[in-house]
Design a protein around this motif. Structure first.
Motif, PDB file in Angstrom:
ATOM      1  N   CYS A   1     -11.068  -3.713   0.228  1.00 42.06           N
ATOM      2  CA  CYS A   1     -10.459  -2.390   0.397  1.00 42.06           C
ATOM      3  C   CYS A   1     -11.364  -1.270  -0.091  1.00 42.06           C
ATOM      4  O   CYS A   1     -11.784  -1.256  -1.241  1.00 42.06           O
ATOM      5  CB  CYS A   1      -9.126  -2.343  -0.347  1.00 42.06           C
ATOM      6  SG  CYS A   1      -8.339  -0.731  -0.148  1.00 42.06           S
TER       7      CYS A   1
ATOM      8  N   CYS B   1       0.845  -1.196   0.000  1.00 35.02           N
ATOM      9  CA  CYS B   1       0.000   0.000   0.000  1.00 35.02           C
ATOM     10  C   CYS B   1       0.882   1.248   0.000  1.00 35.02           C
ATOM     11  O   CYS B   1       0.801   2.102   0.876  1.00 35.02           O
ATOM     12  CB  CYS B   1      -0.922  -0.036   1.223  1.00 35.02           C
ATOM     13  SG  CYS B   1      -2.365   0.990   1.033  1.00 35.02           S
TER      14      CYS B   1
ATOM     15  N   CYS C   1      -2.372  -2.644  -5.834  1.00 35.38           N
ATOM     16  CA  CYS C   1      -3.705  -3.164  -5.511  1.00 35.38           C
ATOM     17  C   CYS C   1      -3.998  -4.490  -6.211  1.00 35.38           C
ATOM     18  O   CYS C   1      -4.672  -5.348  -5.647  1.00 35.38           O
ATOM     19  CB  CYS C   1      -4.767  -2.141  -5.889  1.00 35.38           C
ATOM     20  SG  CYS C   1      -4.568  -0.596  -4.994  1.00 35.38           S
TER      21      CYS C   1
ATOM     22  N   CYS D   1      -2.709  -7.212  -4.171  1.00 36.62           N
ATOM     23  CA  CYS D   1      -2.953  -7.088  -2.724  1.00 36.62           C
ATOM     24  C   CYS D   1      -4.040  -8.066  -2.291  1.00 36.62           C
ATOM     25  O   CYS D   1      -5.135  -8.089  -2.864  1.00 36.62           O
ATOM     26  CB  CYS D   1      -3.375  -5.657  -2.395  1.00 36.62           C
ATOM     27  SG  CYS D   1      -3.788  -5.428  -0.665  1.00 36.62           S
TER      28      CYS D   1
HETATM   29  S1  SF4 Z   1      -6.041  -2.834  -2.304  1.00 38.03           S
HETATM   30 FE1  SF4 Z   1      -6.206  -1.271  -0.694  1.00 38.03          FE
HETATM   31  S2  SF4 Z   1      -4.907  -2.007   0.977  1.00 38.03           S
HETATM   32 FE2  SF4 Z   1      -4.320  -3.123  -0.863  1.00 38.03          FE
HETATM   33  S3  SF4 Z   1      -2.653  -1.912  -1.766  1.00 38.03           S
HETATM   34 FE3  SF4 Z   1      -4.546  -1.210  -2.729  1.00 38.03          FE
HETATM   35  S4  SF4 Z   1      -5.187   0.569  -1.517  1.00 38.03           S
HETATM   36 FE4  SF4 Z   1      -3.699  -0.596  -0.278  1.00 38.03          FE
END
Ligand code: SF4
Length: 224
Positions: free
Chosen positions: A216, A200, A207, A210
């Motif tokens: 999220c 993040c 994302c 992630c």
């Molecule tokens: S999905 Fe959300 S928590 Fe994951 S990297 Fe992207 S902004 Fe950050």
């Protein structure tokens, strides 16, 4: 909301193995000041070198030879001469507090302990929260800027008009998790920090890879 945060933290703890905490408050202050905007591995190397060549106690730090401190400081980012003075100043402040900062914090009232910590360079309220938590003086949540960013993007905290507001919102969400538990709060500090550093990231969050993507809030609202 509380359950979603607890779930996020469990997932992050699986991704980022816990780091054994440093508990000595003076060492934590030195850690913050041994380098400026450098990666953790470099900071770790410089911290260990300082521990070996000078020591992490107040008196040797206050009296450390300039050449040794400068040799370490010059590899820790910009303005090394300032950092030399800052490190010595840290030693002197710890001596003024009696030499044993851990004991001084433990016998002080919470307000005085915080005020004492904030006299040290680079230590504001978030830094004081971290040191008080890690050293076992107070069991209250702490986060660094990486953790705050991750909490806001995940939807567990609100951004507000300033970093201070975002910080307060994020630690408040951690406080709502249940009775204060030092180990759990230290783990939350580490895993949220690691997530903010690794995935993040400030300008280009990863994302797509992630594992918290589905849950999220930032993905949903900002289209990342
Ligand atoms: S999905 Fe959300 S928590 Fe994951 S990297 Fe992207 S902004 Fe950050």
């Amino acid at each position: 909301m509380v359950q979603a945060l607890a779930k996020s933290l469990r997932e992050l703890a699986r991704l980022y193995p816990p780091v054994p905490p440093t508990t000595d408050p003076l060492a934590l202050i030195i850690w913050e000041n041994v380098g400026y905007l450098i990666p953790d591995d470099r900071r770790q190397n410089l911290f260990e070198e300082l521990a070996q060549r000078v020591g992490l106690d107040a008196a040797p730090l206050a009296d450390a030879p300039h050449d040794i401190l400068f040799d370490i400081a010059r590899r820790g980012g910009m303005r090394p001469a300032d950092r030399v003075e800052r490190l010595r100043h840290i030693g002197r402040l710890a001596l003024e507090a009696g030499g044993d900062l851990a004991s001084a914090l433990r016998i002080a009232s919470p307000t005085k302990a915080r005020t004492l910590l904030k006299r040290f360079p680079g230590i504001g309220d978030p830094g004081a929260d971290k040191i008080l938590l890690f050293s076992g003086v107070e069991t209250r949540p702490a986060l660094d800027s990486n953790g705050v960013r991750a909490m806001v993007r995940l939807g567990h905290a609100t951004e507000g008009a300033s970093y201070a507001q975002a910080y307060r919102s994020a630690v408040s969400a951690l406080r709502d998790l249940g009775p204060p538990d030092r180990e759990r709060l230290i783990e939350a500090f580490h895993v949220l920090r690691a997530h903010g550093q690794v995935s993040c990231k400030r300008s280009a969050p990863l994302c797509l890879s992630c594992s918290l993507d589905a849950a999220c809030a930032h993905t949903a609202t900002k289209g990342l």
